[in-house]
Design a protein around this motif. Structure first.
Motif, PDB file in Angstrom:
ATOM      1  N   LEU A 100      -7.740 -14.474  10.766  1.00 36.37           N
ATOM      2  CA  LEU A 100      -6.640 -14.296  12.206  1.00 36.37           C
ATOM      3  C   LEU A 100      -7.043 -14.336  13.713  1.00 36.37           C
ATOM      4  N   GLN A 189      -6.573 -18.854   7.576  1.00 40.34           N
ATOM      5  CA  GLN A 189      -5.789 -17.735   7.647  1.00 40.34           C
ATOM      6  C   GLN A 189      -4.937 -17.420   6.691  1.00 40.34           C
ATOM      7  N   SER A 202       2.091  -6.826   4.287  1.00 39.29           N
ATOM      8  CA  SER A 202       1.122  -7.570   4.960  1.00 39.29           C
ATOM      9  C   SER A 202       0.852  -6.846   6.804  1.00 39.29           C
ATOM     10  N   VAL A 206      -2.065  -7.453   8.880  1.00 36.83           N
ATOM     11  CA  VAL A 206      -2.903  -8.067   9.762  1.00 36.83           C
ATOM     12  C   VAL A 206      -2.296  -7.125  10.408  1.00 36.83           C
TER      13      VAL A 206
END
Length: 312
Positions: A100, A189, A202, A206
């Motif tokens: 990321l 990623q 998620s 994230v």
């Protein structure tokens, strides 16, 4: 009774249509916001002389905090679950840093070295790299659609970076290098957090990854050191990148998957390079010749070629 059943089928189908439309709209909005982030970043680098490292600390740190707050107070998730199992932490850190954060940073650097359109199109090569990595690491030979997608992507990339002069690069070597690394980071990623996303939401994964990346780049370049000169344009540009180009684009894309398949969402993601390229052309006077346009179209077409070969 027959009329009642017919009405029920109509309403059910109509709801499905509305849900599919809502999911498509969310995916398109997410792609457009991420794409527009490119020209805005290009503006900040060219006219306001911002450092990509300074911008990274700000945008990832603030976005991570807001996503985790959304996860905690709206989704009612237990945020510390991710840190309770040591075997998850190593994979998560690798994803946060080399996935990321690397994508976010290399995208900004590639924009700074070339332009928003080129950076966003090169990022799309990550899909093709996933096909190649799958063949290498899982001993799974590509099917005919995947093979065609790889060839088309290579031809498109060559046209994009040479502008049709096939013996000479039209972009700098550093820009091409960071663009290819951006595609590699995009593949990492996508592939690295697969098992994490089976265990945690998620948003949680994230959100924490954004925050880790923000802390990392704040250490590399503290936001209170070499602070850029703030004008109204600078402030609005940074706010757009943080809240719309990073946080809102992700939330729109993630929520679109409730209503549409990842394949459809991936195809709609082609709005991302489209908006980045048009934004760079209209607002920043970036020029693209016919060969670059054809190359970009070829690269983007790989998404549709892979979709044709997908069973789901």
């Amino acid at each position: 009774m027959y009329l009642i059943l017919e009405l029920g089928v109509y309403i059910l189908d109509n709801n499905k249509t509305r849900n599919h439309l809502l999911g498509s709209i969310l995916a398109i909005i997410g792609a457009l916001l991420w794409g527009i982030q490119g020209p805005v970043s290009q503006f900040l680098f060219q006219d306001n002389h911002l450092s990509p490292e300074w911008l990274m600390g700000i945008k990832m740190g603030i976005s991570g905090i807001f996503i985790l707050m959304f996860s905690k107070f709206y989704r009612k998730e237990h945020l510390m679950q991710l840190w309770k199992k040591p075997k998850n932490i190593f994979v998560f850190i690798m994803y946060a840093v080399f996935g990321l954060a690397a994508v976010q940073y290399l995208y900004l650097v590639t924009v700074n070295l070339s332009n928003a359109g080129t950076a966003t199109i090169l990022q799309s090569l990550g899909t093709v790299l996933i096909v190649i990595f799958t063949a290498i690491f899982y001993n799974k030979l590509p099917n005919k659609f995947e093979f065609i997608a790889v060839i088309v992507a290579l031809v498109g990339t060559w046209l994009l970076v040479t502008r049709g002069n096939l013996t000479q690069l039209s972009i700098s070597t550093p820009a091409l290098t960071t663009g290819l690394l951006l595609a590699l980071a995009g593949a990492i990623q996508t592939m690295l957090p697969v098992n994490l996303l089976k265990k945690f939401s998620s948003l949680m994964v994230v959100g924490w990854a954004m925050l880790v990346g923000g802390i990392l780049f704040t250490i590399i370049h503290p936001f209170w050191v070499e602070v850029p000169k703030f004008t109204l344009g600078t402030i609005l540009g940074v706010l757009f990148i943080v809240f719309f180009g990073t946080m809102a684009s992700f939330l729109c894309f993630i929520n679109s998957l409730k209503f549409i398949s990842p394949t459809v969402a991936g195809m709609l993601d082609t709005f991302e390079p489209l908006s980045a390229t048009l934004g760079a052309i209209i607002f920043l006077n970036t020029s693209f010749n016919g060969y670059e346009v054809i190359g970009g179209i070829l690269i983007l077409s790989t998404v549709f070629i892979l979709a044709l070969g997908s069973k789901k």
